[in-house]
Design an enzyme around this catalytic site. Sequence first.
Site, PDB file in Angstrom:
ATOM      1  CG  HIS A 190      -2.150  -0.847   0.925  1.00  0.00           C
ATOM      2  ND1 HIS A 190      -2.738  -1.656   1.859  1.00  0.00           N
ATOM      3  CD2 HIS A 190      -2.856  -0.997  -0.208  1.00  0.00           C
ATOM      4  CE1 HIS A 190      -3.766  -2.264   1.305  1.00  0.00           C
ATOM      5  NE2 HIS A 190      -3.862  -1.881   0.059  1.00  0.00           N
ATOM      6  NE  ARG A 292       2.785  -8.387 -14.082  1.00  0.00           N
ATOM      7  CZ  ARG A 292       3.509  -7.284 -14.318  1.00  0.00           C
ATOM      8  NH1 ARG A 292       3.011  -6.095 -14.051  1.00  0.00           N
ATOM      9  NH2 ARG A 292       4.733  -7.365 -14.801  1.00  0.00           N
ATOM     10  NE  ARG A 328       0.464 -12.383 -17.157  1.00  0.00           N
ATOM     11  CZ  ARG A 328       1.567 -11.983 -16.554  1.00  0.00           C
ATOM     12  NH1 ARG A 328       2.678 -11.786 -17.244  1.00  0.00           N
ATOM     13  NH2 ARG A 328       1.576 -11.760 -15.255  1.00  0.00           N
ATOM     14  CD  GLU A 416       6.010 -14.142 -19.771  1.00  0.00           C
ATOM     15  OE1 GLU A 416       6.134 -13.478 -18.740  1.00  0.00           O
ATOM     16  OE2 GLU A 416       5.145 -15.032 -19.921  1.00  0.00           O
ATOM     17  CG  ASP A 440       9.123 -14.405 -16.285  1.00  0.00           C
ATOM     18  OD1 ASP A 440       9.852 -14.790 -15.352  1.00  0.00           O
ATOM     19  OD2 ASP A 440       7.904 -14.177 -16.136  1.00  0.00           O
ATOM     20  NE  ARG A 450      10.272 -11.577 -12.499  1.00  0.00           N
ATOM     21  CZ  ARG A 450       9.114 -11.417 -13.120  1.00  0.00           C
ATOM     22  NH1 ARG A 450       8.750 -12.268 -14.064  1.00  0.00           N
ATOM     23  NH2 ARG A 450       8.338 -10.405 -12.839  1.00  0.00           N
ATOM     24  CB  CYS A 487       3.827  -5.826 -21.291  1.00  0.00           C
ATOM     25  SG  CYS A 487       4.002  -7.606 -21.212  1.00  0.00           S
TER      26      CYS A 487
HETATM   27  C1  PEP Z   1       7.467 -10.266 -17.741  1.00  0.00           C
HETATM   28  O1  PEP Z   1       7.869 -11.396 -17.445  1.00  0.00           O
HETATM   29  O2  PEP Z   1       8.189  -9.389 -18.265  1.00  0.00           O
HETATM   30  C2  PEP Z   1       6.072  -9.889 -17.479  1.00  0.00           C
HETATM   31  C3  PEP Z   1       5.571  -8.742 -17.906  1.00  0.00           C
HETATM   32  O3  PEP Z   1       5.327 -10.743 -16.712  1.00  0.00           O
HETATM   33  P1  PEP Z   1       5.466 -10.806 -15.098  1.00  0.00           P
HETATM   34  O4  PEP Z   1       6.378  -9.697 -14.670  1.00  0.00           O
HETATM   35  O5  PEP Z   1       4.106 -10.694 -14.560  1.00  0.00           O
HETATM   36  O6  PEP Z   1       6.084 -12.171 -14.919  1.00  0.00           O
HETATM   37 MG    MG Z   2       6.453 -12.913 -16.886  1.00  0.00          MG
END
Ligand code: PEP
Ligand code: MG
Length: 562
Positions: A190, A292, A328, A416, A440, A450, A487
Amino acid sequence: MEQSALALHGTPVVPGIGYGPVIRPVARPVIPAEGTSIPDTAREAEVGRFEDAAKAVAERLRDRASRTAGAAGEVLQATAVLAEDRAWRGAAATKIRSGTDAVGATVAATDRFAALFEKMGGLQAERVTDLRDIRDRVIAELQGEPEPGLEMPGEPSVLLAADLAPADTAGLDPSLIVALATSLGGPTSHTAIIARQLGIPCVVAVAGLDDVPTGTAVLVDGASGRIVIAPDGTQAAAEVERDRVERERVAGWVGPGATLDGHPVEILANVQDGAGARAARQTPAQGIGLFRTELCFLDRDTEPTVVEQADIYAEVFETFAGRKVVLRTLDAGSDKPLRFANHPEEANPALGVRGIRITASAPGVLDRQLDAVAEAASRTGAHPWVMAPMVATVSEAAEFAVKVRERGLSPGAMIEVPSAALLADRILEHLDFLSIGTNDLAQYTMAADRMSPQLAALTDPWQPAVLDLVACAARAGAEVGKPVGVCGEAAADPLLACVLAGMRVTSLSCAASAITFVGARLASVSIDQCRSAAEAVLQTADPAAARAAALRYLGGPVERNS
Ligand code: PEP
Ligand code: MG
């Protein structure tokens, strides 16, 4: 900024520079290790005292919610609901009836629910701060003390805290609180949501922050996540001024996305629910490039019904009525497990059954989600684009496309996984569009988690190998005239966004807070500059060389992320 001053680092959440003396929230009540016992005869009255206190706290929060606009008001409202939660209040009342005083019972009930939320992980875990805030307010009320929290400073200051309760952050005045940093919290906490709404530079999860004394001058850089303790005053003032000029410049950008010479590149927003969509609607975002959906259901034990899902999706579609919305399908698994879709134990969940792969292990979940999307689309008259996460093979894309088209929707896929980037041309034969998830893609290209701070240099989206795969997918789209967007977080880096445009991506989707920075930067360069930068970047050997190559062609304002 000179490097001799001590610098701490955290996760950047809201870009911008803030400089000023440190203030911290007013101390919260001391939480007793265990409750005091009370006699049988006093227990019902003690339950009443607890109920009155919880009610008073909820009412005050509701009152403040009614006077606070936007996402901040929604957060206050949600916190008030938590204070009225029947299960939590019931747990406290039961504890009092077994002989513990109201303060001890409040603590015990909160601990029990906090442990539960933490076990659920994700968004639910981030609500633990809200619950503890309620506990502290109720205890202060029971003890006849003033409400704990923040006292507004007399001069522009930097607010540091372990984490901030929504009730504290919602009332912040950006002219007095020039930056925020917390040692806990995540990008979806938040604190982060409200800081974004208020436009206060913010960094979360900063190690070592608790040791910075109140009153020390600090500089917070919300773009890089850097916090400089006691910097040189003149240099700090210069950074603040540069930031002010830059903010003023980008605030004037109103879209639509295009280069200086008019080459269009859509600028879209990443969202996770209706509230996020409403916040994004306040920016010049032309639509939503990534919804998402899995983030709506992290706290669910059972699969939401088609109608429940349709209600949520319709909220987002309505907010962006008549505009592009890319939804998605559930990216369940890895760091976002869904209890109704994933197996509890996997040795290596990032390489496990996640994203589109759940279609085999949890049959029907995808079909029902697509039914819900179609239902929300027909209710609202929207034409959403629907994409699958974690596609690795052509057949996964082909099978997904059939299901999506059957429902009259437009199919696409996230790129990804390196295999999908390499096969983008063949995948696109079945689909209408692609969207590159660089978060990803970097993880899987570089074989680096990551989430690992130690491996952040490897998962840098400027890694030339990652950018090569991005270019490969973008080229596949350009050759057949199908849209290919980005994205992942790469799209939120204004300099990299220009490079991506030069690689022929057709849209850039990022957090609402980054929209104007990206749009304004793109509007400052020509498409030829972007193409030259992209060509040069693809010849480099490491991220530093890639950034330097991009700057050679794109020049312009001081880079916020470098
Ligand atoms: C990504 O993997 O770049 C992506 C946009 O999906 P997420 O960050 O939700 O895994
Ligand atoms: Mg991803």
